[in-house]
Design a protein around this motif. Structure first.
Motif, PDB file in Angstrom:
ATOM      1  N   GLU A   2       0.702  -1.316  -0.072  1.00  0.00           N
ATOM      2  CA  GLU A   2       0.034   0.324   0.044  1.00  0.00           C
ATOM      3  C   GLU A   2       0.981   1.110   0.084  1.00  0.00           C
ATOM      4  OE1 GLU A   2      -2.213  -0.500   3.530  1.00  0.00           O
ATOM      5  OE2 GLU A   2      -3.772  -1.791   2.078  1.00  0.00           O
ATOM      6  N   GLY A   3       2.007   0.824   0.508  1.00  0.00           N
ATOM      7  CA  GLY A   3       3.280   2.525   0.609  1.00  0.00           C
ATOM      8  C   GLY A   3       4.231   1.565   1.407  1.00  0.00           C
ATOM      9  N   ARG A   4       4.908   2.798   1.735  1.00  0.00           N
ATOM     10  CA  ARG A   4       6.259   3.017   2.373  1.00  0.00           C
ATOM     11  C   ARG A   4       5.641   4.106   3.568  1.00  0.00           C
ATOM     12  NH1 ARG A   4      10.688  -0.137   0.550  1.00  0.00           N
ATOM     13  NH2 ARG A   4      10.686   0.233  -1.449  1.00  0.00           N
ATOM     14  N   ALA A   5       5.932   3.174   5.185  1.00  0.00           N
ATOM     15  CA  ALA A   5       5.560   3.871   6.136  1.00  0.00           C
ATOM     16  C   ALA A   5       6.999   4.324   7.095  1.00  0.00           C
ATOM     17  CB  ALA A   5       4.835   2.967   7.268  1.00  0.00           C
ATOM     18  N   ILE A   6       7.525   3.771   6.469  1.00  0.00           N
ATOM     19  CA  ILE A   6       9.385   4.139   7.506  1.00  0.00           C
ATOM     20  C   ILE A   6       9.857   3.364   5.991  1.00  0.00           C
ATOM     21  CG2 ILE A   6       8.636   3.672   9.505  1.00  0.00           C
ATOM     22  CD1 ILE A   6       8.567   1.230  10.504  1.00  0.00           C
ATOM     23  N   PRO A   7      11.572   4.220   6.552  1.00  0.00           N
ATOM     24  CA  PRO A   7      12.759   3.357   5.364  1.00  0.00           C
ATOM     25  C   PRO A   7      13.106   2.135   5.929  1.00  0.00           C
ATOM     26  CG  PRO A   7      12.747   5.914   6.831  1.00  0.00           C
ATOM     27  CD  PRO A   7      11.441   4.782   7.136  1.00  0.00           C
ATOM     28  N   ALA A   8      12.934   1.713   4.781  1.00  0.00           N
ATOM     29  CA  ALA A   8      12.907   0.250   4.561  1.00  0.00           C
ATOM     30  C   ALA A   8      14.640  -0.015   4.600  1.00  0.00           C
ATOM     31  CB  ALA A   8      12.978   0.271   2.639  1.00  0.00           C
ATOM     32  N   THR A   9      15.424   0.762   5.120  1.00  0.00           N
ATOM     33  CA  THR A   9      16.295   0.515   5.579  1.00  0.00           C
ATOM     34  C   THR A   9      16.788   0.566   7.708  1.00  0.00           C
ATOM     35  OG1 THR A   9      17.171   2.506   5.824  1.00  0.00           O
ATOM     36  CG2 THR A   9      17.751   1.828   3.297  1.00  0.00           C
ATOM     37  N   GLU A  10      15.638   0.644   7.862  1.00  0.00           N
ATOM     38  CA  GLU A  10      15.857   0.393   9.687  1.00  0.00           C
ATOM     39  C   GLU A  10      15.876  -1.261  10.054  1.00  0.00           C
ATOM     40  OE1 GLU A  10      15.820   2.620  12.053  1.00  0.00           O
ATOM     41  OE2 GLU A  10      15.890   4.022  10.513  1.00  0.00           O
ATOM     42  N   SER A  11      16.757  -1.415  10.680  1.00  0.00           N
ATOM     43  CA  SER A  11      16.334  -2.500  10.986  1.00  0.00           C
ATOM     44  C   SER A  11      16.404  -2.912  12.297  1.00  0.00           C
ATOM     45  CB  SER A  11      18.153  -3.018  11.259  1.00  0.00           C
ATOM     46  OG  SER A  11      18.011  -4.108  11.658  1.00  0.00           O
ATOM     47  N   ILE A  12      15.253  -3.676  13.306  1.00  0.00           N
ATOM     48  CA  ILE A  12      15.626  -3.930  14.433  1.00  0.00           C
ATOM     49  C   ILE A  12      15.844  -4.561  15.087  1.00  0.00           C
ATOM     50  CG2 ILE A  12      13.123  -4.160  16.066  1.00  0.00           C
ATOM     51  CD1 ILE A  12      11.352  -2.977  13.565  1.00  0.00           C
ATOM     52  N   GLN A  13      16.912  -3.963  16.346  1.00  0.00           N
ATOM     53  CA  GLN A  13      17.827  -4.547  17.102  1.00  0.00           C
ATOM     54  C   GLN A  13      17.195  -4.646  18.093  1.00  0.00           C
ATOM     55  OE1 GLN A  13      20.088  -6.349  15.068  1.00  0.00           O
ATOM     56  NE2 GLN A  13      19.482  -5.779  13.913  1.00  0.00           N
ATOM     57  N   THR A  14      16.185  -3.640  18.871  1.00  0.00           N
ATOM     58  CA  THR A  14      16.030  -3.924  20.270  1.00  0.00           C
ATOM     59  C   THR A  14      14.904  -3.503  20.855  1.00  0.00           C
ATOM     60  OG1 THR A  14      16.830  -1.378  20.241  1.00  0.00           O
ATOM     61  CG2 THR A  14      18.763  -2.892  20.928  1.00  0.00           C
ATOM     62  N   SER A  15      14.284  -3.460  21.529  1.00  0.00           N
ATOM     63  CA  SER A  15      12.896  -2.941  22.107  1.00  0.00           C
ATOM     64  C   SER A  15      12.533  -1.506  22.012  1.00  0.00           C
ATOM     65  CB  SER A  15      12.064  -3.669  22.725  1.00  0.00           C
ATOM     66  OG  SER A  15      13.131  -3.207  24.683  1.00  0.00           O
ATOM     67  N   GLU A  16      13.197  -0.927  22.167  1.00  0.00           N
ATOM     68  CA  GLU A  16      13.155   0.179  22.043  1.00  0.00           C
ATOM     69  C   GLU A  16      13.177   1.465  20.522  1.00  0.00           C
ATOM     70  OE1 GLU A  16      15.710   4.520  23.775  1.00  0.00           O
ATOM     71  OE2 GLU A  16      16.816   2.127  24.526  1.00  0.00           O
ATOM     72  N   GLY A  17      14.297   0.420  19.949  1.00  0.00           N
ATOM     73  CA  GLY A  17      14.263   1.199  18.764  1.00  0.00           C
ATOM     74  C   GLY A  17      13.158   0.449  17.819  1.00  0.00           C
ATOM     75  N   ALA A  18      12.137  -0.544  18.236  1.00  0.00           N
ATOM     76  CA  ALA A  18      11.166  -1.003  17.486  1.00  0.00           C
ATOM     77  C   ALA A  18       9.801   0.099  17.734  1.00  0.00           C
ATOM     78  CB  ALA A  18      10.909  -2.337  18.226  1.00  0.00           C
ATOM     79  N   ALA A  19      10.351   0.486  19.142  1.00  0.00           N
ATOM     80  CA  ALA A  19       9.576   1.487  19.453  1.00  0.00           C
ATOM     81  C   ALA A  19       9.350   2.648  19.051  1.00  0.00           C
ATOM     82  CB  ALA A  19       9.094   1.623  21.064  1.00  0.00           C
ATOM     83  N   ARG A  20      10.540   3.210  19.283  1.00  0.00           N
ATOM     84  CA  ARG A  20      10.520   4.425  18.239  1.00  0.00           C
ATOM     85  C   ARG A  20      10.289   4.293  16.788  1.00  0.00           C
ATOM     86  NH1 ARG A  20      15.782   4.960  19.536  1.00  0.00           N
ATOM     87  NH2 ARG A  20      16.813   3.731  17.870  1.00  0.00           N
ATOM     88  N   LEU A  21      10.299   3.002  16.512  1.00  0.00           N
ATOM     89  CA  LEU A  21      10.193   2.652  14.371  1.00  0.00           C
ATOM     90  C   LEU A  21       8.904   3.119  14.390  1.00  0.00           C
ATOM     91  CD1 LEU A  21      11.977   2.513  12.017  1.00  0.00           C
ATOM     92  CD2 LEU A  21      11.940  -0.106  12.477  1.00  0.00           C
ATOM     93  N   LEU A  22       7.929   2.223  15.193  1.00  0.00           N
ATOM     94  CA  LEU A  22       6.439   1.765  14.713  1.00  0.00           C
ATOM     95  C   LEU A  22       5.803   2.971  15.908  1.00  0.00           C
ATOM     96  CD1 LEU A  22       6.338  -1.438  16.031  1.00  0.00           C
ATOM     97  CD2 LEU A  22       6.520  -0.415  13.736  1.00  0.00           C
ATOM     98  N   ARG A  23       5.891   4.103  17.250  1.00  0.00           N
ATOM     99  CA  ARG A  23       5.242   4.945  17.273  1.00  0.00           C
ATOM    100  C   ARG A  23       4.757   5.662  16.597  1.00  0.00           C
ATOM    101  NH1 ARG A  23       4.842   5.961  22.411  1.00  0.00           N
ATOM    102  NH2 ARG A  23       7.021   4.743  23.118  1.00  0.00           N
ATOM    103  N   PRO A  24       5.237   6.687  15.601  1.00  0.00           N
ATOM    104  CA  PRO A  24       4.200   7.286  14.614  1.00  0.00           C
ATOM    105  C   PRO A  24       3.189   6.780  14.102  1.00  0.00           C
ATOM    106  CG  PRO A  24       6.380   7.646  14.430  1.00  0.00           C
ATOM    107  CD  PRO A  24       6.579   6.830  15.445  1.00  0.00           C
ATOM    108  N   LEU A  25       2.944   5.133  13.938  1.00  0.00           N
ATOM    109  CA  LEU A  25       2.163   5.046  13.266  1.00  0.00           C
ATOM    110  C   LEU A  25       0.970   5.056  14.038  1.00  0.00           C
ATOM    111  CD1 LEU A  25       3.943   1.368  11.571  1.00  0.00           C
ATOM    112  CD2 LEU A  25       3.066   3.588  10.278  1.00  0.00           C
ATOM    113  N   PHE A  26       0.866   4.506  15.408  1.00  0.00           N
ATOM    114  CA  PHE A  26       0.112   5.187  16.482  1.00  0.00           C
ATOM    115  C   PHE A  26      -0.436   6.167  16.679  1.00  0.00           C
ATOM    116  CE2 PHE A  26       2.039   0.516  17.710  1.00  0.00           C
ATOM    117  CZ  PHE A  26       0.968   0.023  17.145  1.00  0.00           C
TER     118      PHE A  26
END
Length: 167
Positions: A34-58
């Protein structure tokens, strides 16, 4: 019941339609981006990084939303799918809706996240039961669940960081 579509009539002038003879539909399963929500180059290594990456979607949501993130073998983000949008306090999630997009993405691992609009990131008993069920299903499918995050406005809860307590 006649298979040829004649509906039991004795009218021999009516020819049977091959499409009606075998009424089982054929399906093609596809995944549509459906489109790009966040940069595809992002890698998720920690819960903090995942939270930072996903927070804008909520951001700005007034009800619970549950999403999954499909990851490749190096935990690079393949894609995100919103599985359920619920009410102020509940989003109904079933494993079949969770694993369908993960399989289509060819995910090697995954994580899930949902928000608590109340601002309290403490997992509910239902959150714990769901997490346990999803981990069990992930083991069966061979697509490891790396974490389940609950995001509130400023805080988050990581089941993995808490040793999957109660899940």
């Amino acid at each position: 019941m006649p298979v040829d579509g004649s509906h039991g009539s004795s009218n021999s002038s009516r020819q049977s339609n091959p499409k009606l003879r075998y009424g089982i539909p054929r399906y093609r399963v596809t995944l549509v981006r459906e489109g790009r929500a966040i940069p595809a180059t992002e890698s998720i290594q920690t819960s903090e990084g995942a939270a930072r990456l996903l927070r804008p979607l909520f951001a700005g949501l007034d009800r619970e939303q549950f999403l999954i993130c499909g990851l490749d073998a190096k935990h690079g983000l393949i894609g995100i799918n919103v599985v359920s949008t619920g009410s102020l306090t509940l989003a109904i999630v079933h494993p079949r809706e969770v694993f369908k997009p993960l399989i289509l993405m060819n995910a090697g691992a995954w994580l899930c996240a949902h928000n608590h609009p109340s601002g309290d990131s403490t997992p509910s008993p239902e959150d714990r039961v769901l997490t346990k069920r999803l981990r069990e299903a992930a083991d069966l499918f061979g697509i490891p669940l790396l974490d389940h995050l609950i995001l509130a406005e400023e805080r988050y809860y990581s089941f993995a960081d808490h040793g999957w307590a109660g899940a």
